[in-house]
Design an enzyme around this catalytic site. Sequence first.
Site, PDB file in Angstrom:
ATOM      1  CB  THR A  57       1.512 -27.508 -10.146  1.00 45.98           C
ATOM      2  OG1 THR A  57       2.390 -28.592  -9.816  1.00 45.98           O
ATOM      3  CG2 THR A  57       1.935 -26.267  -9.382  1.00 45.98           C
TER       4      THR A  57
ATOM      5  CB  CYS B 107      18.355 -31.361  -4.092  1.00 46.66           C
ATOM      6  SG  CYS B 107      18.796 -32.910  -3.334  1.00 46.66           S
TER       7      CYS B 107
HETATM    8  C1  LIG Z   1       3.440 -34.762  -9.301  1.00 45.11           C
HETATM    9  C2  LIG Z   1       2.495 -34.354  -8.256  1.00 45.11           C
HETATM   10  C3  LIG Z   1       1.903 -33.080  -8.272  1.00 45.11           C
HETATM   11  C4  LIG Z   1       2.236 -32.046  -9.314  1.00 45.11           C
HETATM   12  O1  LIG Z   1       1.725 -32.441 -10.553  1.00 45.11           O
HETATM   13  P1  LIG Z   1       2.187 -31.724 -11.909  1.00 45.11           P
HETATM   14  O2  LIG Z   1       1.197 -32.215 -12.919  1.00 45.11           O
HETATM   15  O3  LIG Z   1       3.577 -32.216 -12.174  1.00 45.11           O
HETATM   16  O4  LIG Z   1       2.115 -30.256 -11.726  1.00 45.11           O
HETATM   17  C5  LIG Z   1       1.001 -32.791  -7.283  1.00 45.11           C
HETATM   18  N1  LIG Z   1       0.681 -33.680  -6.332  1.00 45.11           N
HETATM   19  C6  LIG Z   1       1.223 -34.911  -6.277  1.00 45.11           C
HETATM   20  C7  LIG Z   1       0.818 -35.851  -5.211  1.00 45.11           C
HETATM   21  C8  LIG Z   1       2.152 -35.282  -7.245  1.00 45.11           C
HETATM   22  O5  LIG Z   1       2.698 -36.498  -7.180  1.00 45.11           O
END
Ligand SMILES: *Cc1c(COP(=O)(O)O)cnc(C)c1O
Length: 378
Positions: free
Chosen positions: A75, A328
């Site tokens: 993220t 959700c």
């Molecule tokens: C889990 C995920 C994210 C977010 O990753 P984090 O490291 O949890 O912030 C972004 N893109 C995809 C495709 C994901 O599966």
Amino acid sequence: MLKFPVYLDYNSTTPVDPLVLEKMLPYFNDKFGNAASKTHSFGWIAEEAVDQAREKVAALINSEKEEIVFTSGSTEAINFALKGVFENYISKGNHIVTVKTEHKAVLDTCSYLETKGAAITYLAVDREGMIDLNRLSDAITEKTILVSVMFANNETGVMQHIEEIGSICKEKKVLFFCDATQAAGKTRVDVNEHQVDLMCISAHKLYGPKGTGALYIRRKNPRAKPAPLIHGGGHEREFRSGTLNVPGIVGFGEACALAQKKMWEDGERISKLRTLLEQSLAETGNNFINGSIRNRLHNTTNISFNGINSGIFIKELPDIAVATGSACTSAVAEPSHVLKAMGLSDEEANSSIRFSLGRFTTEEEIKFAIEQIKKISR
Ligand SMILES: *Cc1c(COP(=O)(O)O)cnc(C)c1O
């Protein structure tokens, strides 16, 4: 012996592999140094560990280690890439091309950038979840500074034609950012072969710890230069300040090395289990698989069960941990934006279940899940 509930939600997060945990532990106490301390061995030891981890992360995606910037996860890396490119390339243009089925981290960052003057094109997908490459090509204008397309979708496992997208971007001279969070560790991801300029990956999706990830930033042909998101101290070549999470990074490196070693062996085993799951459920004849069968990760299957709301499904099946096609996040369950973009009705999207298998999934677990689901989906 089965442990309950059976975990079939590896796309939301994975357990830390015991081999990874073992490598991390000394860095919480014995080797607790700050990797930025240059004046003593505590710092040097931590710095050396970070350096080795950086090499392992780079190796998984075939980049140079100098092109890896550690972040708190995908993220953050996504925010960094999109906001950072927008800020530094605004003199060239304000246009970004992305896809309706991207992760919320991309879509929400794009909406934010729209409030700052960005123009965003959201490409549609077909029923299989694939974008049309001609439409992508046509969407790129002189004002386009970035194309953002994920490698593999977290809800359906659908993989885009990344190499072709990379070459379109190269030809049109726009930067290509790829969210490879789900693909890394499950299929070959190669920043050179796939012609990606910026890419995010996250440790906790590949048997590493939560709170650690990376942004790959291409250094040559072209040199990508996103503005930093976090200032203060100039760590990570001024791209991302803040004391490095040394145990997390060590675990991330180990997880990448392990993924590289076990990718094909794991993949073969897991895809057999998924086939068993899909074929057994297909026997009941009341469900269908969402997304391209050909272009799909080996571990994910997204299935809509006719006439069964997934909320009921979840309630009646407390012994299997799966995700539903509705987010959700609000009080009311919203049908998945991914499945909606693929043309499913609200009802079809709300009757979908995502099964995501992983390194520790066993045949016994899958057989148990099949038995449970058959009981309520007859
Ligand atoms: C889990 C995920 C994210 C977010 O990753 P984090 O490291 O949890 O912030 C972004 N893109 C995809 C495709 C994901 O599966």
